[in-house]
Design a protein around this motif. Structure first.
Motif, short mmCIF file in Angstrom:
data_model
loop_
_atom_site.label_atom_id
_atom_site.label_comp_id
_atom_site.label_asym_id
_atom_site.label_seq_id
_atom_site.Cartn_x
_atom_site.Cartn_y
_atom_site.Cartn_z
N MET A 1 16.70 10.93 69.00
CA MET A 1 17.71 10.73 67.98
C MET A 1 17.93 12.00 67.15
O MET A 1 19.05 12.33 66.82
N ARG A 2 16.80 12.71 66.85
CA ARG A 2 16.92 13.94 66.07
C ARG A 2 17.72 14.99 66.83
O ARG A 2 18.47 15.75 66.23
N LEU A 3 17.49 15.04 68.14
CA LEU A 3 18.20 16.02 68.96
C LEU A 3 19.71 15.72 68.97
O LEU A 3 20.52 16.64 68.88
N LEU A 4 20.07 14.47 69.04
CA LEU A 4 21.47 14.08 68.99
C LEU A 4 22.10 14.48 67.66
O LEU A 4 23.22 15.03 67.63
N ILE A 5 21.39 14.25 66.59
CA ILE A 5 21.89 14.63 65.26
C ILE A 5 22.08 16.15 65.19
O ILE A 5 23.08 16.64 64.66
N ALA A 6 21.12 16.89 65.74
CA ALA A 6 21.23 18.36 65.74
C ALA A 6 22.43 18.83 66.54
O ALA A 6 23.16 19.73 66.12
N PHE A 7 22.66 18.20 67.71
CA PHE A 7 23.80 18.60 68.54
C PHE A 7 25.14 18.27 67.90
O PHE A 7 26.15 18.87 68.22
N ILE A 8 25.15 17.32 67.00
CA ILE A 8 26.38 16.99 66.28
C ILE A 8 26.49 17.83 65.01
O ILE A 8 27.56 18.37 64.70
N ALA A 9 25.40 17.97 64.28
CA ALA A 9 25.44 18.63 62.97
C ALA A 9 25.65 20.14 63.07
O ALA A 9 26.43 20.71 62.30
N VAL A 10 24.97 20.80 64.01
CA VAL A 10 25.06 22.27 64.08
C VAL A 10 26.49 22.74 64.34
O VAL A 10 26.98 23.62 63.61
N PRO A 11 27.21 22.20 65.32
CA PRO A 11 28.60 22.66 65.48
C PRO A 11 29.48 22.37 64.27
O PRO A 11 30.35 23.18 63.92
N LEU A 12 29.26 21.23 63.62
CA LEU A 12 30.05 20.92 62.43
C LEU A 12 29.77 21.92 61.31
O LEU A 12 30.69 22.36 60.62
N ILE A 13 28.50 22.26 61.13
CA ILE A 13 28.14 23.26 60.12
C ILE A 13 28.77 24.60 60.46
O ILE A 13 29.33 25.28 59.58
N GLU A 14 28.71 25.00 61.73
CA GLU A 14 29.29 26.28 62.16
C GLU A 14 30.80 26.31 61.94
O GLU A 14 31.33 27.31 61.46
N ILE A 15 31.48 25.24 62.27
CA ILE A 15 32.94 25.19 62.06
C ILE A 15 33.26 25.31 60.58
O ILE A 15 34.16 26.07 60.19
N GLY A 16 32.54 24.58 59.75
CA GLY A 16 32.76 24.66 58.31
C GLY A 16 32.52 26.07 57.78
O GLY A 16 33.30 26.57 56.96
N LEU A 17 31.45 26.70 58.24
CA LEU A 17 31.17 28.06 57.78
C LEU A 17 32.22 29.06 58.26
O LEU A 17 32.61 29.97 57.52
N PHE A 18 32.68 28.90 59.51
CA PHE A 18 33.74 29.78 60.00
C PHE A 18 35.00 29.66 59.15
O PHE A 18 35.64 30.66 58.82
N ILE A 19 35.35 28.43 58.81
CA ILE A 19 36.56 28.22 58.00
C ILE A 19 36.38 28.86 56.62
O ILE A 19 37.27 29.58 56.14
N GLN A 20 35.24 28.61 55.98
CA GLN A 20 35.00 29.15 54.64
C GLN A 20 34.96 30.68 54.63
O GLN A 20 35.59 31.33 53.80
N VAL A 21 34.19 31.27 55.56
CA VAL A 21 34.06 32.72 55.61
C VAL A 21 35.38 33.35 56.00
O VAL A 21 35.81 34.36 55.42
#
Length: 152
Positions: free
Chosen positions: A1-21
């Motif tokens: 379950m943790r791995l699934l959360i990581a596979f979903i959360a990491v790309p979302l965090i990266e997209i958000g950071l790309f947009i902000q930066v």
């Protein structure tokens, strides 16, 4: 379950950071930073990897436990993968893994959760007679038959 959360959360965090930066410093500056972190990260992975490889070889020569250099090597390999992956979050974690005290912290955390047998390395001791006989042989004895009760 943790791995699934990581596979979903990491790309979302990266997209958000790309947009902000990208919004803050612009598209080309953002892309340049991503490219530079990959180049600098690759150079750091090479140098750190060479140091860990040297430490691993030294532990083998000294007949010491090689688990720590192996663990550091695995973390450096993972850091290289993270640094080649475009993104600010993965780059930050990749650079952290290239920092030896952080690797020691991770190693100690993992070690505290594991139990293992005590393994000792030693050289092979031979007897006073070091004669080695290398030979080929052919079994020429006759097979015993179970039908003949006189032969045992």
């Amino acid at each position: 379950m943790r791995l699934l959360i990581a596979f979903i959360a990491v790309p979302l965090i990266e997209i958000g950071l790309f947009i902000q930066v990208g919004y803050t410093i612009g598209l080309w500056s953002t892309l340049l930073i991503v490219l530079l972190t990959a180049i600098v990260g690759t150079a750091l992975v090479r140098s750190q990897g060479a140091q860990v490889l040297s430490a691993l070889q030294g532990s083998f020569k000294a007949m010491k436990d090689p688990t720590e250099p192996l663990a550091h090597g695995a973390m450096i390999l993972f850091a290289g993968a993270l640094l080649l992956t475009p993104g600010f979050f993965t780059d930050a974690f990749g650079f952290l893994l290239l920092f030896p005290p952080f690797r020691h912290l991770i190693t100690n955390m993992i070690r505290s959760r594991l139990t293992s047998a005590n393994v000792k390395f030693s050289t092979h001791q031979t007897s006073s007679d070091d004669t080695v006989i290398d030979a080929d042989y052919t079994d020429i004895s006759e097979p015993q038959s179970s039908a003949d009760p006189t032969k045992h």
